[in-house]
Design a protein around this motif. Structure first.
Motif, PDB file in Angstrom:
ATOM      1  N   SER A  71       0.736  -1.214  -0.021  1.00  0.00           N
ATOM      2  CA  SER A  71      -0.009   0.171  -0.110  1.00  0.00           C
ATOM      3  C   SER A  71       0.737   1.217  -0.234  1.00  0.00           C
ATOM      4  N   ASN A  72       0.164   2.327   0.157  1.00  0.00           N
ATOM      5  CA  ASN A  72       0.737   3.602   0.251  1.00  0.00           C
ATOM      6  C   ASN A  72       1.843   4.059  -0.777  1.00  0.00           C
ATOM      7  N   LEU A  73       1.275   4.373  -1.831  1.00  0.00           N
ATOM      8  CA  LEU A  73       2.102   5.185  -2.583  1.00  0.00           C
ATOM      9  C   LEU A  73       2.874   6.206  -1.960  1.00  0.00           C
ATOM     10  N   PRO A  74       4.015   6.530  -2.225  1.00  0.00           N
ATOM     11  CA  PRO A  74       4.766   7.589  -1.785  1.00  0.00           C
ATOM     12  C   PRO A  74       4.380   8.934  -2.214  1.00  0.00           C
ATOM     13  N   SER A  75       4.189   9.937  -1.261  1.00  0.00           N
ATOM     14  CA  SER A  75       3.831  11.197  -1.649  1.00  0.00           C
ATOM     15  C   SER A  75       4.473  12.091  -0.825  1.00  0.00           C
ATOM     16  N   LEU A  76       4.319  13.579  -0.792  1.00  0.00           N
ATOM     17  CA  LEU A  76       4.812  14.517  -0.098  1.00  0.00           C
ATOM     18  C   LEU A  76       4.157  14.471   1.348  1.00  0.00           C
ATOM     19  N   MET A  77       2.717  14.416   1.215  1.00  0.00           N
ATOM     20  CA  MET A  77       1.946  14.221   2.414  1.00  0.00           C
ATOM     21  C   MET A  77       2.235  13.025   3.119  1.00  0.00           C
ATOM     22  N   HIS A  78       2.856  11.742   2.709  1.00  0.00           N
ATOM     23  CA  HIS A  78       3.592  10.599   3.408  1.00  0.00           C
ATOM     24  C   HIS A  78       4.593  11.236   4.142  1.00  0.00           C
ATOM     25  N   LEU A  79       5.648  12.096   3.393  1.00  0.00           N
ATOM     26  CA  LEU A  79       6.770  12.716   4.195  1.00  0.00           C
ATOM     27  C   LEU A  79       6.311  13.603   5.435  1.00  0.00           C
ATOM     28  N   GLU A  80       5.395  14.298   5.104  1.00  0.00           N
ATOM     29  CA  GLU A  80       4.598  15.035   6.200  1.00  0.00           C
ATOM     30  C   GLU A  80       4.243  14.386   7.578  1.00  0.00           C
ATOM     31  N   GLU A  81       3.545  13.444   7.260  1.00  0.00           N
ATOM     32  CA  GLU A  81       2.945  12.487   8.181  1.00  0.00           C
ATOM     33  C   GLU A  81       3.822  11.894   8.945  1.00  0.00           C
ATOM     34  N   LEU A  82       5.103  11.640   8.396  1.00  0.00           N
ATOM     35  CA  LEU A  82       6.400  10.887   8.849  1.00  0.00           C
ATOM     36  C   LEU A  82       7.048  11.882  10.002  1.00  0.00           C
ATOM     37  N   GLY A  83       6.711  13.202   9.726  1.00  0.00           N
ATOM     38  CA  GLY A  83       7.421  14.118  10.509  1.00  0.00           C
ATOM     39  C   GLY A  83       8.735  14.504  10.040  1.00  0.00           C
ATOM     40  N   LEU A  84       8.755  14.430   8.767  1.00  0.00           N
ATOM     41  CA  LEU A  84      10.206  14.843   8.348  1.00  0.00           C
ATOM     42  C   LEU A  84      10.299  15.993   7.469  1.00  0.00           C
ATOM     43  N   VAL A  85       9.138  16.306   6.611  1.00  0.00           N
ATOM     44  CA  VAL A  85       9.297  17.397   5.797  1.00  0.00           C
ATOM     45  C   VAL A  85       8.141  18.486   5.991  1.00  0.00           C
ATOM     46  N   ALA A  86       8.360  19.807   5.953  1.00  0.00           N
ATOM     47  CA  ALA A  86       7.540  20.741   6.144  1.00  0.00           C
ATOM     48  C   ALA A  86       7.152  21.313   4.643  1.00  0.00           C
ATOM     49  N   ALA A  87       6.102  20.378   4.075  1.00  0.00           N
ATOM     50  CA  ALA A  87       5.858  21.022   2.963  1.00  0.00           C
ATOM     51  C   ALA A  87       5.167  22.401   2.634  1.00  0.00           C
ATOM     52  N   SER A  88       4.625  22.858   3.755  1.00  0.00           N
ATOM     53  CA  SER A  88       3.966  24.133   3.571  1.00  0.00           C
ATOM     54  C   SER A  88       4.746  25.372   3.158  1.00  0.00           C
ATOM     55  N   SER A  89       6.058  24.922   3.568  1.00  0.00           N
ATOM     56  CA  SER A  89       6.789  26.319   3.327  1.00  0.00           C
ATOM     57  C   SER A  89       7.465  25.941   1.856  1.00  0.00           C
TER      58      SER A  89
END
Ligand code: TXA
Ligand code: MG
Length: 369
Positions: A71-89
């Motif tokens: 499952s879970n095709l990777p995406s930016l949202m996935h990286l945000e959920e993992l607490g790794l990336v601040a995509a909002s910036s």
């Protein structure tokens, strides 16, 4: 005591528990072996730096995996959920480029540098406002990350500045006595590290390190030009520590202990006289160790003379073979009886050949000390 473990389900589960408790272990990926530790545990990160003797200004790559194998095709949202990336910036353009790259190249040998979430320990990123993330495609790496239940920071499992390991035995040679476990995944399919692309907040793409994913493919997928970051050619030894460029911009140098020289010619294109004249400049008692990009080692020995050891990276110049054999043959020459090492020059400007050229250039950078 360091043990090499086969990747049985029991061993993977055991390794997962050890990682969750803050241990660091040797792990196969499709590029090179990594020295893995829990990405959100500063003590585990500190252990990685200490084990590798790596200066803390050289940031780590964080490895993630799909949550289940299906499952879970990777995406930016996935990286945000993992607490790794601040995509909002990130700008809309940057987000779009990131999604295209993630969807096309993950899992695989491609690392993205993105704005970091506040949760990522500064030690992982050397204090940078960005974090490097990659999703390896090696099934054992994926199983280990899943078993640990956390993203894993994993630099290549070599001592700092040395050649990256492409087998469990290479990791043992580098780190025996410093870690408890190395998981054996056989020889690495690609043989050199992932391509690193920095996706700045504005969306501009910068190639920080050529590697297992061709830069041209990234340009095709995003429709944008890759800017090339050119580090100054200086070594990553501690003697130059004060003169380092910014964190993440270090020229680590993948070098044989014996040092290596770049030949000014390809053997097949040189005359017998040219070859004789070049090697005449080195002492009679030296044993020459020579890395060919392609061709027949015994033919090369006939032309150079009996006092040499020759390895060839490929029969016919096939880029995948060159990349796969590069580090293991550099390592083999380094531990052979050869006293002076040489490599043919690589002029490739695209794909894996460009990455091979980059590694050979770095291997031949002379230490100032
Ligand atoms: O294929 C690979 O990427 C392997 C395997 C184990 O996954 N890993 C690897 O890690 O090559 P390492 O530590 O040898 O290379 C990490 C490099 C750093 O030296 C730095 O150049 C870059 O990644 N890096 C990491 N974080 C960065 C950041 N925030 N900004 C810029 N560069 C970064
Ligand atoms: Mg490395």
């Amino acid at each position: 005591m360091t043990r090499i473990l086969s990747p049985t389900p029991q061993n993977i589960a055991r390794i997962g528990r050890a990682l969750a408790e803050g241990e660091v272990i040797g792990m196969p990926t499709e590029t090179v072996y990594g020295l893995a530790g829990a990405a959100f545990q500063p003590e585990a990160l500190a252990r990685i730096f200490e084990t590798k003797e790596r200066p803390t200004f050289d940031p780590l790559i964080i490895h993630i995996t799909p949550l289940t194998s299906t499952s879970n095709l990777p995406s930016l949202m996935h990286l945000e959920e993992l607490g790794l990336v601040a995509a909002s910036s990130m700008s809309a353009q940057a987000r779009q480029n990131a999604e295209k790259i993630i969807q096309k190249f993950w899992p695989g040998p491609l690392t993205l540098v993105l704005p970091k979430s506040a949760q990522v320990p500064d030690l992982a990123t050397s204090g940078l406002p960005t974090v490097a993330v990659r999703m390896p495609r090696h099934p054992i790496a994926q199983a280990i990350i899943r078993a640990a239940g956390t993203p894993l920071a994993a630099p290549s499992a070599n001592r700092f500045g040395r050649i990256s390991p492409t087998s469990a035995q290479d990791v043992f040679a580098e780190l025996s006595g410093r870690i408890s476990w190395i998981v054996d995944g056989g020889s690495c399919e690609i043989g050199l590290e992932s391509t690193i692309v920095d996706l700045s907040a504005s969306g501009k793409l910068t190639l920080l390190r050529p590697g297992g994913t061709a830069g041209e493919l990234i340009e095709q997928v995003t429709g944008e030009k890759l800017h090339h970051f050119k580090p100054e050619l200086r070594t990553g030894t501690r003697t130059t520590e004060k003169a380092q460029p910014a964190p993440g911009m270090l020229l680590s140098h993948y070098a044989p202990v014996k040092g290596m020289r770049m030949l000014p010619f390809r053997l097949a294109e040189a005359s017998d006289e040219g070859i004789r004249n070049y090697f005449k400049g080195f002492g009679k008692n030296e044993i020459l160790g020579i890395l060919l990009l392609s061709g027949d080692p015994s033919r090369a020995i006939q032309r150079i003379g009996p006092s040499c050891i020759v390895y060839s990276l490929s029969a016919d110049g096939d880029p995948a073979s060159l990349a796969r054999n590069l580090f293991c043959q550099m390592r083999a020459l380094d531990s052979s009886a050869a006293t002076l090492l040489f490599t043919e020059p690589c002029t490739g400007e695209t794909g894996l050949l460009f990455a091979v050229r980059d590694r050979l250039t770095r291997a031949c950078v002379r230490s100032p000390s």
